[in-house]
Design a protein around this motif. Structure first.
Motif, PDB file in Angstrom:
ATOM      1  N   ILE A   1     -19.499  34.566 -20.194  1.00 52.95           N
ATOM      2  CA  ILE A   1     -20.708  34.988 -20.577  1.00 52.95           C
ATOM      3  C   ILE A   1     -20.356  36.440 -21.101  1.00 52.95           C
ATOM      4  O   ILE A   1     -19.798  37.344 -20.373  1.00 52.95           O
ATOM      5  N   ASP A   2     -20.569  36.768 -22.254  1.00 53.14           N
ATOM      6  CA  ASP A   2     -20.143  37.907 -23.312  1.00 53.14           C
ATOM      7  C   ASP A   2     -21.536  38.836 -23.584  1.00 53.14           C
ATOM      8  O   ASP A   2     -21.999  38.285 -24.660  1.00 53.14           O
ATOM      9  N   PHE A   3     -21.792  39.692 -22.544  1.00 55.27           N
ATOM     10  CA  PHE A   3     -22.833  40.504 -22.907  1.00 55.27           C
ATOM     11  C   PHE A   3     -22.421  41.741 -23.997  1.00 55.27           C
ATOM     12  O   PHE A   3     -21.059  41.956 -23.785  1.00 55.27           O
ATOM     13  N   PHE A   4     -23.413  42.215 -24.925  1.00 58.25           N
ATOM     14  CA  PHE A   4     -22.843  43.188 -25.739  1.00 58.25           C
ATOM     15  C   PHE A   4     -21.754  42.633 -26.407  1.00 58.25           C
ATOM     16  O   PHE A   4     -20.646  43.281 -26.654  1.00 58.25           O
ATOM     17  N   SER A   5     -21.742  41.686 -26.969  1.00 65.06           N
ATOM     18  CA  SER A   5     -20.409  40.837 -27.292  1.00 65.06           C
ATOM     19  C   SER A   5     -19.875  41.396 -28.554  1.00 65.06           C
ATOM     20  O   SER A   5     -18.611  41.396 -28.937  1.00 65.06           O
ATOM     21  N   GLY A   6     -20.854  42.234 -29.449  1.00 62.10           N
ATOM     22  CA  GLY A   6     -20.365  42.639 -30.657  1.00 62.10           C
ATOM     23  C   GLY A   6     -19.858  41.339 -31.803  1.00 62.10           C
ATOM     24  O   GLY A   6     -20.562  40.163 -31.468  1.00 62.10           O
ATOM     25  N   CYS A   7     -18.995  41.292 -32.427  1.00 59.96           N
ATOM     26  CA  CYS A   7     -18.369  40.322 -33.397  1.00 59.96           C
ATOM     27  C   CYS A   7     -17.460  39.415 -32.493  1.00 59.96           C
ATOM     28  O   CYS A   7     -17.086  38.569 -32.960  1.00 59.96           O
ATOM     29  N   GLY A   8     -17.181  39.957 -31.241  1.00 54.50           N
ATOM     30  CA  GLY A   8     -16.151  39.010 -30.303  1.00 54.50           C
ATOM     31  C   GLY A   8     -14.946  39.272 -29.963  1.00 54.50           C
ATOM     32  O   GLY A   8     -14.112  38.219 -29.910  1.00 54.50           O
ATOM     33  N   GLY A   9     -14.497  40.280 -30.081  1.00 53.75           N
ATOM     34  CA  GLY A   9     -13.322  40.904 -29.818  1.00 53.75           C
ATOM     35  C   GLY A   9     -12.664  40.321 -28.304  1.00 53.75           C
ATOM     36  O   GLY A   9     -11.714  39.745 -27.871  1.00 53.75           O
TER      37      GLY A   9
END
Length: 350
Positions: A4-12
């Motif tokens: 689970i990626d919180f504050f993911s932005g564009c996905g780096g």
């Protein structure tokens, strides 16, 4: 292992963790264009384009449970916006609401009980509130209360295969005991440090303001005549110290710092830290290293210096895509962290 990626932005971070073999399950970010980019590249993931303050932890836990029928372990990533803690942000304020975003993760961690947690931010986050109550101090107290063991360290991205000098503060927490610091992959006694040439040396030449027909993101803004003259007078790795006097701004004539502005990169060194304005020749050492190309690096070249794949999809304008790239966790560094987490999990489960 699920992510689970919180504050993911564009996905780096998600891209690097996916390359390490983890399953990107849920992403969350408030930024609309970053959300569009993320969803274009991670169609397998459920995505929440909302303010985390407005998301119910039980709702998210229910959605995660539905996507994790085999009850695989969970890595929760929380790379909250770094601007409130950055030394480059001279306008930062304790009233900046982004300072409290880390607090919002507490209720999700308590509800989901992830086996692993990854926090990445600017160096200095851990010192901002050292002598008083603040978001990072509260987070550490929370981890201790939840029986996590954790390590804190400063990661240099070039030591993890990224062609860029970028220092980041990293915290890795686990329910299974303290992890070791992820092993460096590049540097003395290891693989050679990768360079700008290694990642953008094969891109076709373009001019300032041009868009390459084979890749719409191999593009860069136009330059006015004064800046064109400046970059023509700048050698590879050079800056305004190489200009004739009439090209130097009056404010720079009495100021010896900020030599990266209006500079060219060096082919055979890592790039400087990419910022959200990495498309702009005047905002850093973002001039192309080839002295026959009088321009800033293109958006695609900037993404490669953050180790995004060549076919990564971006949504938005040049300014919006560059902001997404500058804010991202370098993919290759995230990949090495993911591999280290998987290795630790395999060892503790033997």
């Amino acid at each position: 292992m699920k992510v689970i990626d919180f504050f993911s932005g564009c996905g780096g971070a998600s891209e690097g963790l996916r390359q390490a073999g983890l399953d990107i399950t849920i992403g969350l970010d408030f930024d609309k264009k970053a959300a569009e980019t993320y969803q274009a590249n991670f169609s397998e993931a459920l995505f929440y384009n909302v303010d985390i303050k407005e998301l119910n932890e039980k709702e998210l836990a229910k959605a995660f449970k539905a996507k994790n029928k085999n009850k695989e372990p969970l890595l929760l990533v929380a790379c909250a916006p770094c601007q409130p803690f950055s030394t480059q942000n001279k306008a930062k304020s304790e009233d900046d609401i982004r300072r409290t975003l880390l607090d919002e993760t507490h209720r999700f961690i308590a509800e989901l009980e992830p086996e692993y947690i990854l926090i990445e931010n600017v160096p200095g986050l851990q010192n901002i509130d050292k002598d008083k109550e603040g978001p990072y101090k509260r987070f550490i107290e929370f981890l201790n209360n939840q029986n996590y063991k954790f390590i804190e360290f400063i990661a240099k991205s070039e030591e993890y295969g990224v062609p860029q000098r970028r220092k980041r503060f990293v915290l890795l927490a686990s329910k299974f005991g303290q992890m070791p610091i992820p092993s460096k992959t590049h540097g003395e006694g290891l693989l050679p440090i990768v360079t700008v040439r290694d990642f953008i040396g094969s891109f076709p030449a373009i001019k300032a303001g041009e868009i390459h027909s084979d890749d719409l993101w191999h593009r860069c803004p136009t330059l006015n005549e004064r800046n064109l003259e400046r970059i023509r007078n700048t050698p590879e790795g050079g800056d305004r110290r190489h200009w004739p006097g009439h090209l130097i701004n009056e404010c720079h004539k009495k100021h010896s710092g900020h030599m990266d502005t209006y500079g060219r990169m060096s082919w055979d060194k890592p790039a400087p830290t990419l910022t959200t304005r990495c498309y702009s020749y005047s905002n850093g050492r973002f001039g192309h290293p080839d002295t026959t190309q009088h321009r800033a690096i293109s958006v695609r070249e900037a993404s490669r210096l953050q180790t995004f794949p060549k076919n990564f999809i971006f949504k938005g304008s040049v300014v919006e895509a560059s902001r997404q790239i500058g804010n991202a966790v370098p993919c290759e560094m995230a990949k090495q962290f993911g591999l280290s987490i998987l290795k630790h999990y395999e060892e503790v489960k033997k």
